[in-house]
Design a protein around this motif. Sequence first.
Motif, PDB file in Angstrom:
ATOM      1  N   PHE A  23      -3.389   2.609  -9.631  1.00 38.08           N
ATOM      2  CA  PHE A  23      -4.377   3.630  -9.273  1.00 38.08           C
ATOM      3  C   PHE A  23      -3.629   4.784  -8.587  1.00 38.08           C
ATOM      4  CE2 PHE A  23      -9.076   3.748  -8.950  1.00 38.08           C
ATOM      5  CZ  PHE A  23      -9.239   4.958  -8.318  1.00 38.08           C
ATOM      6  N   ASN A  24      -3.947   6.025  -8.977  1.00 34.96           N
ATOM      7  CA  ASN A  24      -3.184   7.191  -8.495  1.00 34.96           C
ATOM      8  C   ASN A  24      -1.716   7.069  -8.893  1.00 34.96           C
ATOM      9  OD1 ASN A  24      -5.351   8.571  -7.190  1.00 34.96           O
ATOM     10  ND2 ASN A  24      -5.211   7.101  -5.489  1.00 34.96           N
ATOM     11  N   GLU A  25      -1.484   6.667 -10.145  1.00 34.03           N
ATOM     12  CA  GLU A  25      -0.128   6.384 -10.627  1.00 34.03           C
ATOM     13  C   GLU A  25       0.821   7.568 -10.464  1.00 34.03           C
ATOM     14  OE1 GLU A  25      -0.011   5.109 -14.664  1.00 34.03           O
ATOM     15  OE2 GLU A  25       2.154   4.734 -14.664  1.00 34.03           O
ATOM     16  N   VAL A  54       0.095  -3.649 -10.716  1.00 31.00           N
ATOM     17  CA  VAL A  54      -1.256  -4.208 -10.619  1.00 31.00           C
ATOM     18  C   VAL A  54      -2.271  -3.061 -10.757  1.00 31.00           C
ATOM     19  CG1 VAL A  54      -0.557  -6.191  -9.226  1.00 31.00           C
ATOM     20  CG2 VAL A  54      -1.234  -4.050  -8.087  1.00 31.00           C
ATOM     21  N   PRO A  55      -3.518  -3.361 -11.071  1.00 34.05           N
ATOM     22  CA  PRO A  55      -4.487  -2.280 -11.338  1.00 34.05           C
ATOM     23  C   PRO A  55      -4.643  -1.278 -10.188  1.00 34.05           C
ATOM     24  CG  PRO A  55      -5.371  -4.368 -12.080  1.00 34.05           C
ATOM     25  CD  PRO A  55      -4.091  -4.683 -11.359  1.00 34.05           C
ATOM     26  N   GLY A  56      -4.742  -1.821  -8.957  1.00 31.06           N
ATOM     27  CA  GLY A  56      -4.897  -0.956  -7.788  1.00 31.06           C
ATOM     28  C   GLY A  56      -4.397  -1.677  -6.549  1.00 31.06           C
ATOM     29  N   SER A  57      -4.450  -0.960  -5.421  1.00 29.63           N
ATOM     30  CA  SER A  57      -3.897  -1.540  -4.199  1.00 29.63           C
ATOM     31  C   SER A  57      -4.613  -2.802  -3.752  1.00 29.63           C
ATOM     32  CB  SER A  57      -3.940  -0.487  -3.089  1.00 29.63           C
ATOM     33  OG  SER A  57      -3.074   0.591  -3.424  1.00 29.63           O
ATOM     34  N   PHE A  58      -5.890  -2.907  -4.112  1.00 31.09           N
ATOM     35  CA  PHE A  58      -6.649  -4.093  -3.697  1.00 31.09           C
ATOM     36  C   PHE A  58      -6.046  -5.378  -4.274  1.00 31.09           C
ATOM     37  CE2 PHE A  58     -10.325  -5.739  -1.607  1.00 31.09           C
ATOM     38  CZ  PHE A  58     -10.683  -6.885  -2.306  1.00 31.09           C
ATOM     39  N   GLU A  59      -5.360  -5.271  -5.420  1.00 29.76           N
ATOM     40  CA  GLU A  59      -4.726  -6.438  -6.059  1.00 29.76           C
ATOM     41  C   GLU A  59      -3.329  -6.734  -5.527  1.00 29.76           C
ATOM     42  OE1 GLU A  59      -6.488  -4.099  -8.000  1.00 29.76           O
ATOM     43  OE2 GLU A  59      -8.119  -5.550  -7.869  1.00 29.76           O
ATOM     44  N   GLY A  80       1.590   1.657  -3.054  1.00 30.28           N
ATOM     45  CA  GLY A  80       0.339   2.112  -3.652  1.00 30.28           C
ATOM     46  C   GLY A  80      -0.113   3.394  -2.976  1.00 30.28           C
ATOM     47  N   ALA A  81      -1.208   3.946  -3.483  1.00 30.45           N
ATOM     48  CA  ALA A  81      -1.742   5.180  -2.911  1.00 30.45           C
ATOM     49  C   ALA A  81      -3.256   5.070  -2.848  1.00 30.45           C
ATOM     50  CB  ALA A  81      -1.332   6.370  -3.760  1.00 30.45           C
ATOM     51  N   VAL A  82      -3.765   4.850  -1.647  1.00 32.02           N
ATOM     52  CA  VAL A  82      -5.214   4.779  -1.441  1.00 32.02           C
ATOM     53  C   VAL A  82      -5.636   6.124  -0.869  1.00 32.02           C
ATOM     54  CG1 VAL A  82      -7.109   3.506  -0.378  1.00 32.02           C
ATOM     55  CG2 VAL A  82      -4.995   2.312  -0.971  1.00 32.02           C
ATOM     56  N   ILE A  83      -6.388   6.901  -1.644  1.00 31.95           N
ATOM     57  CA  ILE A  83      -6.737   8.268  -1.264  1.00 31.95           C
ATOM     58  C   ILE A  83      -8.253   8.370  -1.120  1.00 31.95           C
ATOM     59  CG2 ILE A  83      -6.616  10.706  -1.910  1.00 31.95           C
ATOM     60  CD1 ILE A  83      -4.158   9.965  -3.652  1.00 31.95           C
ATOM     61  N   PRO A  88     -17.517   5.377   1.199  1.00 31.79           N
ATOM     62  CA  PRO A  88     -16.760   4.549   2.167  1.00 31.79           C
ATOM     63  C   PRO A  88     -15.766   3.594   1.510  1.00 31.79           C
ATOM     64  CG  PRO A  88     -19.127   4.526   2.667  1.00 31.79           C
ATOM     65  CD  PRO A  88     -18.971   5.146   1.300  1.00 31.79           C
ATOM     66  N   HIS A  89     -15.648   3.593   0.187  1.00 35.27           N
ATOM     67  CA  HIS A  89     -14.773   2.651  -0.515  1.00 35.27           C
ATOM     68  C   HIS A  89     -13.346   2.677   0.041  1.00 35.27           C
ATOM     69  CE1 HIS A  89     -13.045   0.881  -4.400  1.00 35.27           C
ATOM     70  NE2 HIS A  89     -13.811  -0.034  -3.851  1.00 35.27           N
ATOM     71  N   PHE A  90     -12.884   3.843   0.418  1.00 29.02           N
ATOM     72  CA  PHE A  90     -11.537   4.002   0.979  1.00 29.02           C
ATOM     73  C   PHE A  90     -11.323   3.062   2.158  1.00 29.02           C
ATOM     74  CE2 PHE A  90      -7.775   6.198   2.492  1.00 29.02           C
ATOM     75  CZ  PHE A  90      -7.851   6.101   3.871  1.00 29.02           C
ATOM     76  N   TYR A  92     -12.761   0.234   2.878  1.00 28.77           N
ATOM     77  CA  TYR A  92     -12.702  -1.194   2.527  1.00 28.77           C
ATOM     78  C   TYR A  92     -11.390  -1.535   1.832  1.00 28.77           C
ATOM     79  CZ  TYR A  92     -17.589  -1.047   3.759  1.00 28.77           C
ATOM     80  OH  TYR A  92     -18.765  -0.878   4.447  1.00 28.77           O
ATOM     81  N   VAL A  93     -10.993  -0.695   0.898  1.00 25.91           N
ATOM     82  CA  VAL A  93      -9.759  -0.972   0.166  1.00 25.91           C
ATOM     83  C   VAL A  93      -8.568  -0.931   1.110  1.00 25.91           C
ATOM     84  CG1 VAL A  93      -8.176  -0.135  -1.605  1.00 25.91           C
ATOM     85  CG2 VAL A  93     -10.630  -0.170  -2.066  1.00 25.91           C
ATOM     86  N   SER A  94      -8.436   0.136   1.873  1.00 28.18           N
ATOM     87  CA  SER A  94      -7.244   0.289   2.723  1.00 28.18           C
ATOM     88  C   SER A  94      -7.176  -0.799   3.789  1.00 28.18           C
ATOM     89  CB  SER A  94      -7.212   1.677   3.352  1.00 28.18           C
ATOM     90  OG  SER A  94      -8.443   2.013   3.957  1.00 28.18           O
TER      91      SER A  94
HETATM   92  N1  LIG Z   1      -9.711   4.113  -5.018  1.00 29.33           N
HETATM   93  C1  LIG Z   1      -8.471   3.513  -5.057  1.00 29.33           C
HETATM   94  C2  LIG Z   1      -8.282   2.240  -5.564  1.00 29.33           C
HETATM   95  N2  LIG Z   1      -9.344   1.532  -6.027  1.00 29.33           N
HETATM   96  C3  LIG Z   1      -9.188   0.389  -6.925  1.00 29.33           C
HETATM   97  C4  LIG Z   1      -8.943  -0.917  -6.165  1.00 29.33           C
HETATM   98  O1  LIG Z   1      -7.643  -0.926  -5.594  1.00 29.33           O
HETATM   99  C5  LIG Z   1      -9.054  -2.105  -7.128  1.00 29.33           C
HETATM  100  O2  LIG Z   1      -8.067  -1.977  -8.130  1.00 29.33           O
HETATM  101  C6  LIG Z   1     -10.416  -2.184  -7.772  1.00 29.33           C
HETATM  102  O3  LIG Z   1     -11.408  -2.178  -6.749  1.00 29.33           O
HETATM  103  C7  LIG Z   1     -10.568  -3.462  -8.618  1.00 29.33           C
HETATM  104  O4  LIG Z   1     -10.401  -4.604  -7.814  1.00 29.33           O
HETATM  105  N3  LIG Z   1      -7.058   1.672  -5.584  1.00 29.33           N
HETATM  106  C8  LIG Z   1      -5.958   2.358  -5.096  1.00 29.33           C
HETATM  107  O5  LIG Z   1      -4.832   1.852  -5.132  1.00 29.33           O
HETATM  108  N4  LIG Z   1      -6.121   3.623  -4.594  1.00 29.33           N
HETATM  109  C9  LIG Z   1      -7.353   4.231  -4.550  1.00 29.33           C
HETATM  110  O6  LIG Z   1      -7.455   5.403  -4.088  1.00 29.33           O
END
Ligand SMILES: Nc1c(NC[C@H](O)[C@H](O)[C@H](O)CO)[nH]c(=O)[nH]c1=O
Length: 154
Positions: A23-25, A54-59, A80-83, A88-90, A92-94
């Motif tokens: 995510f944010n590759e 992996v698909p995103g930082s959450f993984e 990873g890059a959580v932006i 509010p998703h930011f 929870y993920v971060s």
């Molecule tokens: N919004 C960002 C995400 N979201 C995706 C999650 O990380 C995860 O892949 C998805 O919820 C499926 O489980 N990921 C980032 O790395 N950065 C973001 O800004």
Amino acid sequence: MTIVYEGKLIGEGIKVGIIVGRFNEFISQKLLAGAVDGLKRHGVKGDNINIAWVPGSFEIPLTAQRMANSGKYDGVICLGAVIRGETPHFEYVSAEVAKGVAKIGLDTNIPVIFGVLTTDTIEQAISRAGTKSGNKGFDAAMSLIEMVNLLKEI
Ligand SMILES: Nc1c(NC[C@H](O)[C@H](O)[C@H](O)CO)[nH]c(=O)[nH]c1=O
Ligand SMILES: CC(=O)[C@@H](O)COP(=O)(O)O
């Protein structure tokens, strides 16, 4: 900048797993380039660097846990890059990524380095992925090498 200690590059012999959130590759690929540069510049062989996307930082935490428990690596780098977006998703993920990565290091007793950007804006992320504020991937590589060497000594 290359650090040598007692005539040896400080990363010689170290085996590293790297996990990268896709995510944010456009940002995370720059972090990966910085991390690999930092590792190789300090003697880590390319064959001793294993990269998992992996698909995103959450993984990242689950994958980091698998790598750290495998016994194949002296340390793991998480990139990873959580932006922040509109919701509010930011938060929870971060939060979950940070907590998960910290827990895995403690549970597995090997260095698990948190190289995941958590920024409010894309500009802040760009600045930390190889421009004005340096490359946090390179910094993560240096932290990994330092921690692997430190834990060998104490
Ligand atoms: N919004 C960002 C995400 N979201 C995706 C999650 O990380 C995860 O892949 C998805 O919820 C499926 O489980 N990921 C980032 O790395 N950065 C973001 O800004
Ligand atoms: C960090 C995120 O999950 C975020 O980029 C998602 O954006 P939005 O909150 O606008 O759905």
